[in-house]
Design an enzyme around this catalytic site. Structure first.
Site, mmCIF file in Angstrom:
data_model
loop_
_atom_site.group_PDB
_atom_site.id
_atom_site.type_symbol
_atom_site.label_atom_id
_atom_site.label_comp_id
_atom_site.label_asym_id
_atom_site.label_seq_id
_atom_site.Cartn_x
_atom_site.Cartn_y
_atom_site.Cartn_z
ATOM 1 N N SER A 1 0.838 -1.191 0.000
ATOM 2 C CA SER A 1 0.000 0.000 0.000
ATOM 3 C C SER A 1 0.882 1.254 0.000
ATOM 4 O O SER A 1 1.747 1.392 -0.860
ATOM 5 C CB SER A 1 -0.959 -0.045 1.195
ATOM 6 O OG SER A 1 -1.975 0.916 1.075
ATOM 7 N N HIS B 1 -7.409 -5.753 -0.867
ATOM 8 C CA HIS B 1 -6.272 -4.841 -0.891
ATOM 9 C C HIS B 1 -4.985 -5.642 -0.777
ATOM 10 O O HIS B 1 -4.655 -6.184 0.275
ATOM 11 C CB HIS B 1 -6.408 -3.865 0.280
ATOM 12 C CG HIS B 1 -5.412 -2.745 0.281
ATOM 13 N ND1 HIS B 1 -5.005 -2.096 -0.871
ATOM 14 C CD2 HIS B 1 -4.738 -2.150 1.300
ATOM 15 C CE1 HIS B 1 -4.134 -1.148 -0.552
ATOM 16 N NE2 HIS B 1 -3.960 -1.163 0.755
ATOM 17 N N ASP C 1 -8.503 -4.465 -6.362
ATOM 18 C CA ASP C 1 -8.071 -3.689 -5.201
ATOM 19 C C ASP C 1 -8.863 -2.393 -5.092
ATOM 20 O O ASP C 1 -8.864 -1.582 -6.012
ATOM 21 C CB ASP C 1 -6.579 -3.376 -5.310
ATOM 22 C CG ASP C 1 -5.965 -2.945 -3.985
ATOM 23 O OD1 ASP C 1 -6.583 -2.127 -3.287
ATOM 24 O OD2 ASP C 1 -4.868 -3.430 -3.664
#
Length: 520
Positions: A233, A489, A459
């Protein structure tokens, strides 16, 4: 609600699991700075010792349990300059954690440093939560993570206290009239002013470039010639900035759940509106396709229509949540978003919606609390404060209410459910006391070795297109893209064998997968 789920980390899945288990079972300016001087920080020795229980800023809870093979987690602090432009000035302490490599010493490659994202997530608490998932990587690496500056135990940014945060997260983050808009702006201004009052010394020094320089110091203190790195991320943005600043020091690196480095904050928020809408569409389709009846709708469209009606009803009249707090429209939206971070939590979303339709908002509120870093004891980690501080120090653009209102139709077109929520979140940096650095990060890294860049087609938080753009921006011969056709994610923690084989092949054996590899 400032940056309420913009670029938030996969680490929150661990927090959600703990919070859900608990529910279902019961169903002053302190920058941490010291005087610097002439000390050579690259020569410092880390005093590894047993890890304490996490601090409140890290999320609280118990000290990390040993790994399944009995290996103990060890913690240490590393000194770093408060201001990298004045490296001989004041220092701050950065919190580190590690589990030593399990294989023979002669097979050890070095340290593998993790950043799980946020920005604002505590690596010291997240790595143990996922530690057993990285057992294959621990055969040849010491697994290492840290609380980046401004986060957890590392000179944490402090803004509002727990009671104030409870009230703050009860506000209406999607104003419908002038009075609600004024209240949102006043609350945002109060939040930002509290950050300045309580954390004035650290706020100018929490940019991603500062954290990247911390990582290079960490590399040297850990005794590694190269930084071997696993970024997830926001951790991919941090890794990209590191590669730009220190291309010759990059070792074997993996970027998973990739932030698009070409986007402004507005473009990133709009992309997330589309990403979360896609994830909601996929959830609705999945529920409607079940052999047994879907308890929250008769068709995918019915599922989404009922959610829309629920949120509209909550805007008028909240329902009981976790006493004494109520489930508001904003809290329900955040809870839905949190559940969309992982397909593993779709069942919680179904349960939460079913119960909310019957007037019980507890499950959706637990999900919302996980998003905001609140534990079952009512204590908040500093993830929201750190998230805002780092984003606002990084991001140069500042948006005003008139601009947001002009953009609302575009955001609503991207997502009827999440559009307003993400559009209004752009105001979080408007009155921030520290100027933003750039429109978007520079991640060009000519001369760096291959970096494996993994994009997930489903995602919601870091939409798939960002992976390709990261590859382009890293430069020719650096970024190697791998596509995972999945949900949630990130990709590695989906436990998809194809993805994990590619990651293990590169990190453990130096085998770079073919560019354009697709994992079904």
């Amino acid at each position: 609600m400032p940056n309420s789920f913009r670029l938030r980390a996969a680490a929150l899945s661990a927090a959600t699991a703990v919070a859900m288990s608990a529910l279902l079972a019961g169903c002053s300016d302190d920058s941490g700075s010291d005087s610097g001087g002439d000390e050579d920080l690259t020569a410092q020795k880390l005093g590894w010792k047993d890890c304490p229980a996490p601090s409140e800023a890290e999320g609280g809870g118990a000290a990390p349990s040993p790994l399944p093979d009995g290996a103990e987690w060890q913690c240490a602090t590393m000194k770093a300059p408060l201001d990298w432009d004045d490296p001989e000035g004041d220092t701050i302490d950065l919190a580190l954690i590690r589990a030593e490599a399990s294989d023979e010493a002669d097979r050890r490659i070095g340290s593998l440093v993790f950043n799980f994202g946020g920005p604002g997530g505590s690596g010291v608490t997240t790595l143990p939560a996922f530690g057993q998932d990285y057992a294959a990587l621990r055969t040849r690496y010491d697994l290492v993570s840290f609380d980046p500056r401004g986060v957890g135990r590392s000179a944490p940014v402090e803004c509002l206290d727990d009671k104030q945060l409870d009230a703050y997260f009860q506000q209406d983050a999607t104003p419908d009239d002038a009075a609600e808009r004024t209240e949102l702006l006043d609350n945002t201004e109060d939040f930002n002013a509290a950050c300045e009052t309580n954390s004035k010394k650290i706020l100018p020094h929490v940019r991603t470039t500062d954290a990247a320089r911390d990582m290079d110091l960490m590399r040297q203190v850990l005794g590694d010639d190269k930084l071997h790195y696993f970024g997830i991320s926001y951790g991919t943005e941090l890794g990209g900035v590191y590669a730009h600043l220190f291309p010759e020091k990059v070792g074997r690196a993996v970027f998973d759940a990739v932030v698009d480095p070409t986007q402004t904050p507005e473009q990133g928020s709009l992309a997330q509106a589309k990403g979360f809408q896609l994830a909601l569409d996929n959830f609705a389709e999945d529920c409607a396709s079940k052999v047994e009846d879907c308890p929250v709708g008769t068709s995918a469209q019915d599922v989404k229509d009922r959610i829309a009606r629920l949120l509209k009803d909550l805007d008028r009249k909240p329902i009981p949540g976790i006493f004494p707090r109520e489930l508001t429209q904003t809290a329900a939206t955040g809870g839905i978003a949190q559940a969309l971070y992982s397909k593993d939590f779709w069942e919680y979303l179904t349960d939460g919606l079913e119960q909310a339709y019957d007037g019980d908002g507890r499950v959706l509120m637990v999900l919302s609390d996980a998003l905001n870093g609140r534990n079952e004891n009512g204590e908040y980690s500093n993830i929201t404060a750190a998230n805002v501080a780092i984003n606002c120090a990084d991001d140069k653009p500042r948006y005003d209410p008139a601009y947001v209102e002009r953009k609302l139709p575009e955001f609503r077109k991207a997502s009827a459910l999440f559009g307003d929520y993400l559009a209004w979140s752009m105001l979080s940096c408007t009155d921030w006391p520290v100027p933003g650095a750039v429109d978007h990060p520079d991640v060009s890294a000519p001369g760096a070795p291959p970096i494996l860049v993994i994009g997930n087609t489903g995602d919601p938080a870091t939409p798939y297109e960002g992976a390709g753009r990261m590859v382009d921006e890293l430069g020719k011969g650096v970024g190697v893209e791998l596509t995972y056709r999945g949900q949630g994610h990130g990709a590695y923690d989906s436990k998809n064998k194809c993805v994990q084989d590619a990651v293990h092949g590169y990190l453990l054996h130096g085998k770079v997968p073919a560019a354009g590899t697709v994992c079904p």
